[in-house]
Design an enzyme around this catalytic site. Structure first.
Site, PDB file in Angstrom:
ATOM      1  CG  ASN A 249      -7.508 -77.179  37.115  1.00 34.88           C
ATOM      2  OD1 ASN A 249      -7.104 -78.239  36.670  1.00 34.88           O
ATOM      3  ND2 ASN A 249      -8.295 -76.377  36.417  1.00 34.88           N
TER       4      ASN A 249
ATOM      5  CD  GLU B   6      -0.210 -73.486  38.788  1.00 26.89           C
ATOM      6  OE1 GLU B   6      -1.373 -73.846  39.099  1.00 26.89           O
ATOM      7  OE2 GLU B   6       0.035 -72.766  37.815  1.00 26.89           O
TER       8      GLU B   6
END
Ligand code: THU
Length: 142
Positions: A47, A60
């Protein structure tokens, strides 16, 4: 849980990516690694937060977008997601919708923390009805 060697490799890459997370605002570091179908290739992500909070991107999606940049239109087999929580937690709804663009209902999602992989879930069980829309070609482009 016991996993095959490729998923184990993806877990290790996700753990490394988690260490590189840029999360000074939430202090919640996430690592991910996505495996391409019928290939040994694995792409990691972490992130990356921003002072303008809405500009933050999840681990992701960083992994997926990176794989698209290299592979073109990849098909995914699995993703490993590492957070520091116990029990390990799954992806946010935005990331699930992004998965829908490139993965099948049986896409494997492994939830992990640095101690190891805790659980496997299938994409179709987390997002049974993704948004999908293919527009008609505008007359000007025909
Ligand atoms: N985050 C992820 O990286 N993946 C998720 O699926 C959910 C949340 C990040 C975004 C933000 O940097 C931090 O975790 C706290 O929400």
């Amino acid at each position: 849980m016991q996993v095959d060697a490729t998923v184990q490799k993806a877990f290790e890459m996700a753990c490394n990516a988690q260490k590189n997370a840029h999360a000074p605002y939430s202090n919640f570091k996430v690592g991910a690694a996505v495996k391409i179908k019928n290939s040994d290739k694995i792409y990691p992500g972490s992130n990356v937060e921003n002072a303008s909070y809405g500009a933050t991107v999840c681990a992701e999606r960083v992994a997926i977008w990176s794989s698209v940049a290299i592979e073109g239109k990849p098909e995914f087999e699995s993703i490993v997601i590492v957070t520091d929580t116990d029990p390990a937690i799954g992806p946010c709804a935005l990331c699930l919708q992004v998965f829908a663009e490139f993965c099948e209902p049986d896409f494997e999602i492994y939830l992990a923390n640095p101690k190891g992989i805790q659980q496997k879930v299938l994409f179709k069980d987390l997002l049974p009805a993704p948004f999908s829309y293919i527009p008609d070609t505008p007359d000007s482009l025909k």
